[in-house]
Design a protein around this motif. Structure first.
Motif, PDB file in Angstrom:
ATOM      1  N   THR A 220       0.822  -1.201   0.000  1.00  0.00           N
ATOM      2  CA  THR A 220       0.000   0.000   0.000  1.00  0.00           C
ATOM      3  C   THR A 220       0.861   1.257   0.000  1.00  0.00           C
TER       4      THR A 220
ATOM      5  N   LYS B  71       0.942   5.131   1.423  1.00  0.00           N
ATOM      6  CA  LYS B  71       0.374   6.033   2.425  1.00  0.00           C
ATOM      7  C   LYS B  71       1.052   7.396   2.326  1.00  0.00           C
TER       8      LYS B  71
ATOM      9  N   GLU C 191      -3.879   4.984  -0.335  1.00  0.00           N
ATOM     10  CA  GLU C 191      -4.737   5.551   0.698  1.00  0.00           C
ATOM     11  C   GLU C 191      -4.556   7.061   0.744  1.00  0.00           C
TER      12      GLU C 191
ATOM     13  N   ARG D 241     -10.682   8.029   5.478  1.00  0.00           N
ATOM     14  CA  ARG D 241      -9.768   8.145   4.347  1.00  0.00           C
ATOM     15  C   ARG D 241     -10.289   7.279   3.204  1.00  0.00           C
TER      16      ARG D 241
ATOM     17  N   THR E 218      -9.769   4.750  -0.030  1.00  0.00           N
ATOM     18  CA  THR E 218      -8.880   3.702  -0.526  1.00  0.00           C
ATOM     19  C   THR E 218      -9.086   3.570  -2.029  1.00  0.00           C
TER      20      THR E 218
END
Length: 283
Positions: A62, A64, A91, A270, A272
């Motif tokens: 992921t 961030k 994200e 948040r 995604t």
């Protein structure tokens, strides 16, 4: 205090807490001899890209901390994951949400696939007295901060509580045992007459504590065990000098409601973003 106005500086701490615990967790796995999980952490401006060769799940692959300031890095980010045959999850917090970033992600074949909630509470030392009265008030349930030899108990609850096969217990135990004794990390197991039935993790850095993971065996849900685990972690965090407790959960899930019952309030949701097509098909 529940209902307190959320300041920008606090919202920034919420986002930073999630990035910091993820960096430390991934670094701990990367530092294992031979890096068996194939962990890599790459920085693109202020954005952090996480990758695991052996763990294909989105939470370990992921991005961030990305904002419109990192738009120019998107081709490099895509190449980073494409060369490793992985679709990343991206994200974005409301603090960093910009229409130009959303358009760029769409142009790279991404779509918004979900929301995830971040909750928080600001604590003071006097909070401990009220938490002390609440902790362990369910008959036969004991909350234990575990030692290194109890990680099989933790891993058993982790697997059975999240639907993973029991064959994964040794791997879950190994990937989490490395955090035992590492600065900031605490692991807890809830026992019912010596049987492990719930599990939770906290990460503390500076004056911020993150409730990073928790689960309960299906047969023991709706009995208040998760509330006990939240309160125990909050109490320990305040004792360690933390004045901000942060947690993440799916919006209005049971975990979300448990955190609310324990006094946490919604900080933000948040977004995604997920890949619409395989990365190999992107330009």
């Amino acid at each position: 205090m529940q209902g307190k106005v959320l300041e920008v500086s606090t919202a920034e701490r919420l986002e930073r807490s999630e990035i910091e615990y993820m960096i430390d967790r991934m670094k701990a796995m990367e530092e294992r001899p031979g890096n068996p999980m194939g962990i890599e952490i790459q920085y693109f401006g202020e954005a952090v890209a996480f990758y695991s060769r052996e763990m294909p799940w989105p939470q370990f692959n992921t991005v961030k901390g990305i904002s419109s300031a990192e738009e120019s890095y998107l081709p490099e980010i895509m190449m980073f994951y494409r060369s490793r045959d992985r679709n990343p999850q991206i994200e974005i917090t409301p603090l960093r949400a910009e229409p130009t970033l959303f358009r760029s992600l769409t142009a790279h074949g991404f779509f918004q696939s979900s929301f995830h909630a971040t909750l928080y509470t600001e604590c003071k030392k006097e909070t401990n007295s009220s938490l002390e009265k609440k902790t362990n008030d369910i008959e036969n349930i004991q909350i234990v901060e575990i030692s290194s030899h109890q990680f099989d108990d933790y891993a058993t609850v982790h697997c059975l509580g999240t639907g993973l096969p029991i064959s994964g217990i040794p791997h879950i135990a190994d990937n989490n045992r490395i955090l035992h004794g590492r600065k900031g990390w605490k692991y807890y197991v809830a026992y019912d007459n010596n049987e492990p039935v719930g599990a939770a993790i906290a990460y503390m850095q500076g004056n911020t504590a993150s409730l990073t993971f928790a689960t309960t065996l299906p047969a023991y849900r709706n009995r208040g065990i998760q509330t006990l685990l939240i309160e125990r972690r909050m109490r320990d965090a305040v004792q360690e000098g933390c004045n901000l407790i942060v947690g993440q959960a799916s919006y209005l899930s049971s975990s979300f409601r448990n955190m609310q019952r324990a006094g946490l309030q919604l900080g933000y949701t948040r977004s995604t973003w997920s890949s619409l097509t395989p990365l190999s098909g992107l330009m």
